[in-house]
Motif scaffolding. Sequence first.
Motif, PDB file in Angstrom:
ATOM      1  N   ASN A   4       0.840  -1.199   0.000  1.00  8.75           N
ATOM      2  CA  ASN A   4       0.000   0.000   0.000  1.00  8.75           C
ATOM      3  C   ASN A   4       0.875   1.249   0.000  1.00  8.75           C
TER       4      ASN A   4
ATOM      5  N   ALA B 205       1.937   5.071  -0.757  1.00  5.71           N
ATOM      6  CA  ALA B 205       1.437   6.418  -1.023  1.00  5.71           C
ATOM      7  C   ALA B 205       2.068   6.971  -2.295  1.00  5.71           C
TER       8      ALA B 205
ATOM      9  N   THR C  51       5.852   5.843   2.341  1.00  3.30           N
ATOM     10  CA  THR C  51       4.898   5.691   3.434  1.00  3.30           C
ATOM     11  C   THR C  51       3.711   4.870   2.944  1.00  3.30           C
ATOM     12  N   HIS C  52       2.944   4.342   3.885  1.00  2.00           N
ATOM     13  CA  HIS C  52       1.702   3.668   3.537  1.00  2.00           C
ATOM     14  C   HIS C  52       0.670   4.692   3.068  1.00  2.00           C
ATOM     15  N   SER C  53      -0.077   4.310   2.050  1.00  2.00           N
ATOM     16  CA  SER C  53      -1.135   5.182   1.559  1.00  2.00           C
ATOM     17  C   SER C  53      -2.314   5.225   2.529  1.00  2.00           C
ATOM     18  N   LYS C  54      -2.855   6.419   2.693  1.00  2.00           N
ATOM     19  CA  LYS C  54      -4.099   6.590   3.432  1.00  2.00           C
ATOM     20  C   LYS C  54      -5.261   6.823   2.479  1.00  2.00           C
ATOM     21  N   LYS C  55      -4.958   6.619   1.175  1.00  2.15           N
ATOM     22  CA  LYS C  55      -5.959   6.825   0.122  1.00  2.15           C
ATOM     23  C   LYS C  55      -6.523   8.238   0.169  1.00  2.15           C
ATOM     24  N   ALA C  56      -5.620   9.185   0.385  1.00  7.34           N
ATOM     25  CA  ALA C  56      -5.988  10.596   0.417  1.00  7.34           C
ATOM     26  C   ALA C  56      -5.608  11.261  -0.899  1.00  7.34           C
TER      27      ALA C  56
ATOM     28  N   GLU D 295      -2.112  12.767  -1.719  1.00  9.43           N
ATOM     29  CA  GLU D 295      -0.937  11.970  -2.057  1.00  9.43           C
ATOM     30  C   GLU D 295      -0.552  12.103  -3.530  1.00  9.43           C
TER      31      GLU D 295
END
Length: 261
Positions: A21, A23, A251-256, A259
């Motif tokens: 996942n 970012a 970094t891990h995506s926060k699905k924002a 990004e």
Amino acid sequence: MNVIDFIPHLEIQVAEHCNLNCASCTHFSPLAKESYIAKEDFSSQLKRANLIFNGHCKSLKIMGGEPLLHPEIAELQCLARKAMPEIKITLQTNGILLTGMSEEFWNSCRNNDIFVRVTRYPIKLNEDEIKRLAQQYNVNLKFHPEETIKSFNLYPLSIDGQGDSENNLANCKMKLRYVLIKNGRLFPCPIAGNAEHFNITFNQQLGCCEQDSISLDDVHSFEDYAHFATRPLAFCKHCLPNQYRRDIGWTHSKKAISEWT
């Protein structure tokens, strides 16, 4: 520059989604639904692409998402080699599933001269076991980067799409480097070719029109493709090349949406 004085990499995605996942992924894999390419589509597209790009490309990259998620990856590799007998073929993977892959997979890599390239992310991999398996089956393997870990580059997007397409193309870091083979079409920009996932997730309308790609059936030579690829795409107006940033880390995506913008 002469219109055909460039040699791109070809890319084909066998899975749209991923088991990592990341970012700011340029393929928007954290946003993609589970999806696999059909063997028939994979083979037919590569056969057609080989007629166009043989002698005019650096390699074919079998990618995702994460390509090892495809349940028929071993057979796809055989089909890729049959379609492109003279082109270097690389399997681009995050390596997470490599230690659990079947003997059929490793034999397919060896028998079809598939180069396995593992992107080194800041995750725990049993690199010694991966190297042992590659050596056991006599498969070409490389970790990338060799000594450090993957750091993403940011290709920021403009939602309003008011950019100068000509100027953006002139300053584009992706320009003439890649060709995404997808849905029977050729995309000079993988970001444009995968923006559908961004659009669906964030209810946007960035690109995703026919002017961003050209049908494989309409290209009869590399020169045909080059004439198309050296002109701005409709999607170019959504890019911000002057805000491009290298080595932004991982970094891990926060699905924002931030990004990618």
